[in-house]
Design a protein around this motif. Structure first.
Motif: not given
Length: 210
Positions: A167-172, A196-210, A176-179
């Protein structure tokens, strides 16, 4: 009484009063502070899901004094190694879910001080000390780039701490940690259909996570 009113003000208002120079605390002050920390643990535990780690008095006691003296030393520009060792001693106990949560009762306030200290004097000895502490206690320093793997494993080993950590990772929005491969599935699960509400650009950055 120095430490006890400091802790009461820190938790209730965030506006604290402290002496200008570091000094040892009296025994009755330390005893009262330990009682206050135990009460704070019980209140804070109501905010976490499930069964929280038990209160570890020695760890909470060490962390509270560490925070107090860190704030004092942030005002002292002429730090020497002896002063750092005397007033900011290393934690020597085992790092367990109980100690992590008990330390966090006060360490959760240190990231703001670290950011302030880095802005004022990035090469200061206190900044280096806080950066090392941030690495050792990742639960309290989400957003810091360096993480001690063993300490993080202890966080993730406890269900309530794991949920709170994610939850802290999401709020902050700590990308780097989420990847990290061991954290990304937990973050995904916690976000569910609300990314989309809690972390709008989440989908964009996870494309490069792995």
């Amino acid at each position: 009484m120095l430490l006890t009113p400091f802790l009461r003000d820190l938790v209730s208002t965030g506006a604290v009063t402290l002496t200008s120079q570091p000094s040892a605390f009296e025994a009755d002050d330390l005893h009262a502070a330990d009682t206050l920390l135990a009460d704070y643990h019980a209140e804070d535990a109501l905010e976490l899901p499930g069964t929280v780690p038990a209160f570890a008095a020695p760890a909470a006691h060490w962390a509270a004094q560490y925070v107090y003296h860190t704030l004092q030393l942030a005002l002292v520009r002429e730090l020497d190694e002896d002063m750092m060792q005397q007033y900011l001693p290393a934690y020597t106990g085992d790092v367990t879910p109980e100690t992590i949560y008990s330390v966090d009762l006060t360490f959760r306030y240190l990231p703001d001080l670290l950011r302030l200290a880095k802005g004022l004097a990035p090469g200061d000895a206190l900044v280096a000390q806080l950066q090392d502490i941030a690495r050792q206690w990742p639960f309290s320093f989400v957003g810091h780039p360096e993480v001690d793997a063993a300490a993080e494993a202890a966080v993730l080993s406890h269900p309530a701490l794991q949920l709170a950590y994610v939850d802290r990772i999401i709020r902050q929005q700590d990308q780097q940690r989420a990847r990290q491969p061991h954290l990304l599935p937990l973050v995904r699960a916690a976000l569910g259909g609300h990314a989309a509400t809690l972390w709008p650009d989440f989908h964009d950055f996870i494309l490069f996570a792995v």
